[in-house]
Scaffold this motif. Structure first.
Motif: not given
Length: 213
Positions: A56, A66-72
């Protein structure tokens, strides 16, 4: 949640890879303490920093929310459920369960400074930083918070602030982060002993098998 501050031969030391913003690391500390309490002899433990938030960070090293860390949302819902289960299992009180907006890098840099310059106070500093976040909901990324903790322990606050702002100390911390990944650590907490490892906030019995079995 004490840690031995003496560096012994690696084969005789349990290494705990951990990041202060990881709730499972806080719970893993509780499990480790319970395992230690059941031992006849104390076990040397060395904390090794890990950057849980590396995915991140922007080019400047700051966290990018705003970074996509793959955790929803499903991931966090499952994590919260697991955290609550382990809290009950280990008898741990936590006022937070997730702390995604707190940057732990300053805290980890400060902790390495304390371990190097005030080794007799490291265990307490380490535990107090964890408690400050997970019990008191304080922003441990804030140098003011870290300076307050230092002052409580008789560590000069200005010296600690200088250590946090020191570029060479930051580079050394980044090296420790890289070492963890090169060792094969991909998540925390990870407990390593004599070439074997256990990942996650595993129960005391599993730590016993790792070290003694």
């Amino acid at each position: 949640m004490s840690h031995d501050t003496q560096t012994e031969a690696e084969s005789e030391t349990l290494t705990m890879y951990a990041d202060y913003v990881c709730p499972f690391c806080y719970l893993g500390e509780a499990s480790l303490e319970q395992y230690q309490e059941g031992r006849d002899e104390p076990l040397a433990v060395e904390w090794h920093p890990f950057d849980l938030q590396s995915d991140q960070r922007g080019p400047d090293g700051e966290l990018d929310s705003t970074a996509d860390d793959g955790k929803d949302e499903d991931y966090y819902a499952q994590a919260k459920e697991n955290i609550e289960r382990l809290q009950e299992e280990y008898g741990v009180e936590m006022s937070l369960s997730i702390a995604t907006d707190v940057d732990s890098k300053n805290a980890q840099q400060a902790a390495l400074y304390v371990r190097e310059t005030h080794p007799e106070k490291f265990a307490t500093f380490h535990e107090t930083v964890f408690d400050a976040l997970w019990q008191d909901e304080r922003d441990i990324g804030d140098p003011d918070v870290l300076a307050d903790i230092a002052t409580e322990l008789g560590i000069d606050a200005d010296d600690l602030r200088a250590a946090i702002a020191d570029d060479e100390r930051e580079a050394a911390l980044e090296e420790r982060f890289a070492e963890a990944k090169q060792t094969g650590v991909t998540g925390v907490p990870t407990f390593a002993y004599e070439g074997y490892a256990a990942r996650g906030a595993v129960p005391p019995a599993q730590l016993e098998r790792l070290v003694e079995g």
